[in-house]
Write an enzyme that holds these catalytic residues in place. Structure first.
Site, PDB file in Angstrom:
ATOM      1  N   GLY A  18     -51.087  45.288 -17.603  1.00 12.42           N
ATOM      2  CA  GLY A  18     -51.421  46.044 -16.460  1.00 12.42           C
ATOM      3  C   GLY A  18     -51.339  44.548 -15.849  1.00 12.42           C
ATOM      4  O   GLY A  18     -52.263  45.126 -14.734  1.00 12.42           O
ATOM      5  N   SER A  19     -50.961  43.932 -15.613  1.00 13.35           N
ATOM      6  CA  SER A  19     -51.589  42.298 -14.615  1.00 13.35           C
ATOM      7  C   SER A  19     -50.433  42.662 -13.171  1.00 13.35           C
ATOM      8  O   SER A  19     -51.605  42.823 -12.081  1.00 13.35           O
ATOM      9  CB  SER A  19     -50.915  41.396 -14.935  1.00 13.35           C
ATOM     10  OG  SER A  19     -49.663  41.237 -14.955  1.00 13.35           O
ATOM     11  N   ASN A  20     -49.504  43.374 -12.983  1.00  9.57           N
ATOM     12  CA  ASN A  20     -48.938  44.403 -11.755  1.00  9.57           C
ATOM     13  C   ASN A  20     -49.858  45.506 -11.334  1.00  9.57           C
ATOM     14  O   ASN A  20     -49.612  45.694  -9.877  1.00  9.57           O
ATOM     15  CB  ASN A  20     -47.428  44.745 -12.131  1.00  9.57           C
ATOM     16  CG  ASN A  20     -46.565  42.920 -12.061  1.00  9.57           C
ATOM     17  OD1 ASN A  20     -46.168  42.393 -11.401  1.00  9.57           O
ATOM     18  ND2 ASN A  20     -46.402  42.735 -13.136  1.00  9.57           N
ATOM     19  N   HIS A 115     -39.085  44.272 -12.272  1.00 10.44           N
ATOM     20  CA  HIS A 115     -37.742  43.202 -13.249  1.00 10.44           C
ATOM     21  C   HIS A 115     -38.419  42.173 -12.813  1.00 10.44           C
ATOM     22  O   HIS A 115     -38.127  41.435 -11.991  1.00 10.44           O
ATOM     23  CB  HIS A 115     -36.538  43.649 -13.377  1.00 10.44           C
ATOM     24  CG  HIS A 115     -36.130  43.461 -15.060  1.00 10.44           C
ATOM     25  ND1 HIS A 115     -36.060  44.234 -15.922  1.00 10.44           N
ATOM     26  CD2 HIS A 115     -35.364  42.129 -14.747  1.00 10.44           C
ATOM     27  CE1 HIS A 115     -35.215  43.205 -16.885  1.00 10.44           C
ATOM     28  NE2 HIS A 115     -35.230  42.182 -15.795  1.00 10.44           N
ATOM     29  N   ASP A 151     -32.855  48.827 -15.527  1.00 12.89           N
ATOM     30  CA  ASP A 151     -33.045  48.318 -14.718  1.00 12.89           C
ATOM     31  C   ASP A 151     -32.343  48.284 -13.112  1.00 12.89           C
ATOM     32  O   ASP A 151     -31.907  47.069 -13.417  1.00 12.89           O
ATOM     33  CB  ASP A 151     -33.000  46.589 -15.406  1.00 12.89           C
ATOM     34  CG  ASP A 151     -34.427  46.757 -16.208  1.00 12.89           C
ATOM     35  OD1 ASP A 151     -35.268  47.472 -16.312  1.00 12.89           O
ATOM     36  OD2 ASP A 151     -33.658  45.843 -17.624  1.00 12.89           O
ATOM     37  N   GLU A 180     -43.974  37.973  -9.343  1.00  9.04           N
ATOM     38  CA  GLU A 180     -44.213  39.472  -9.690  1.00  9.04           C
ATOM     39  C   GLU A 180     -45.598  40.200  -8.568  1.00  9.04           C
ATOM     40  O   GLU A 180     -45.274  40.624  -8.006  1.00  9.04           O
ATOM     41  CB  GLU A 180     -44.514  39.718 -11.099  1.00  9.04           C
ATOM     42  CG  GLU A 180     -43.264  39.663 -11.645  1.00  9.04           C
ATOM     43  CD  GLU A 180     -43.015  39.941 -13.333  1.00  9.04           C
ATOM     44  OE1 GLU A 180     -43.336  41.120 -13.756  1.00  9.04           O
ATOM     45  OE2 GLU A 180     -42.536  38.739 -13.854  1.00  9.04           O
TER      46      GLU A 180
HETATM   47  C1  GRF Z   1     -43.766  41.819 -16.659  1.00  3.62           C
HETATM   48  O1  GRF Z   1     -43.231  40.886 -16.459  1.00  3.62           O
HETATM   49  C2  GRF Z   1     -43.042  43.467 -15.418  1.00  3.62           C
HETATM   50  O2  GRF Z   1     -41.551  42.661 -14.678  1.00  3.62           O
HETATM   51  C3  GRF Z   1     -42.042  43.595 -16.671  1.00  3.62           C
HETATM   52  O3  GRF Z   1     -43.543  44.053 -17.864  1.00  3.62           O
HETATM   53  C4  GRF Z   1     -43.844  42.793 -17.665  1.00  3.62           C
HETATM   54  C5  GRF Z   1     -45.845  43.455 -16.981  1.00  3.62           C
HETATM   55  O4  GRF Z   1     -46.651  42.928 -17.256  1.00  3.62           O
HETATM   56  N1  GRF Z   1     -40.994  44.913 -16.162  1.00  3.62           N
HETATM   57  P1  GRF Z   1     -48.169  43.655 -16.746  1.00  3.62           P
HETATM   58  O5  GRF Z   1     -48.454  44.647 -18.112  1.00  3.62           O
HETATM   59  O6  GRF Z   1     -47.246  44.283 -15.573  1.00  3.62           O
HETATM   60  O7  GRF Z   1     -48.889  42.515 -17.072  1.00  3.62           O
END
Ligand code: GRF
Length: 222
Positions: A18-20, A115, A151, A180
């Protein structure tokens, strides 16, 4: 006193660390950001991101796909939870389930994904391995509206990063991930500010976009 404008409510779907999602939470912590997180939903019961969201006081739900008879029933549950939370935009953030045409249709142009490549190059899994094996000098990340293909969908924003000759998957993934975390909140801002317009041929026009000038060349020539 400024005018109070309703913030766009986000439903963030995760399967992992869940870093995004965290980048979106951090952006929304600023009250001037035009979106807020309504709910975080994970299909994986022990996804690391659930604890991160809960620690920030954000409602979380687990909808494990396994007990459901089929994808349609799983997605009905997802859809119900999103509507219950009054979500206006669904953000896939490392959500590892393919969504059916039916679900994508229900959230058409209100469903975005991030992505870790410069789409349409390198869709699917094991992206950084494929990038390194290809010898391409640049890669990056893409936020796009979701269409039923894997995608696939109209591109909102991209960031490009160089591939270094001594890169391995971890180093390259880290360089891309840093971007990202910048572009996902930026893309959501564009949608929330209603500055995106998707044309029938699948392209996104951004109102008042600022476009960079100049080129990146790798290896450098000067
Ligand atoms: C990210 O690299 C995103 O682009 C891909 O899955 C990964 C998820 O990472 N779809 P996080 O869980 O958001 O850290």
């Amino acid at each position: 006193m400024g005018t109070l404008v309703a913030r766009l409510r986000l439903g963030v779907l995760i399967s992992g660390r869940g870093s995004n999602m965290q980048a979106l939470i951090d952006a929304a912590a600023d009250s001037s950001y035009p979106a807020e997180i309504g709910i975080v939903i994970s299909n994986v019961p022990d996804a690391g991101g659930l604890a991160l969201a809960a620690a920030r006081g954000i409602p979380t739900t687990v909808i494990d796909s396994r007990p459901f008879r089929d994808r349609r029933h799983f997605e009905d549950a997802l859809d119900g939870a999103l509507r219950e939370a009054n979500v206006g935009l669904v953000c896939l953030a490392g959500f590892m389930r393919l969504l059916t045409e039916h679900f994508v249709g229900q959230w058409w142009d209100r469903l975005v994904n991030i992505h870790p490549s410069l789409l349409p190059a390198f869709p699917g899994l094991h992206v950084h391995e494929a990038v390194l094996a290809s010898g391409t000098r640049f890669t990056g990340c893409t936020v796009h509206f979701v269409r039923p293909g894997m995608d696939d969908g109209p591109i909102i924003i991209q960031a490009a990063v160089p591939v270094h000759p001594d890169d391995n998957v971890e180093r390259l993934a880290a360089r891309v991930l840093e971007q990202e975390h910048r572009v996902y909140p930026a893309a959501v801002r564009l949608v929330a500010e209603r500055r995106t317009e998707t044309s029938a041929d699948g392209r996104v026009h951004i109102h008042s976009a600022r476009v960079p000038t100049g080129a990146l060349i790798n290896p450098s020539v000067d």
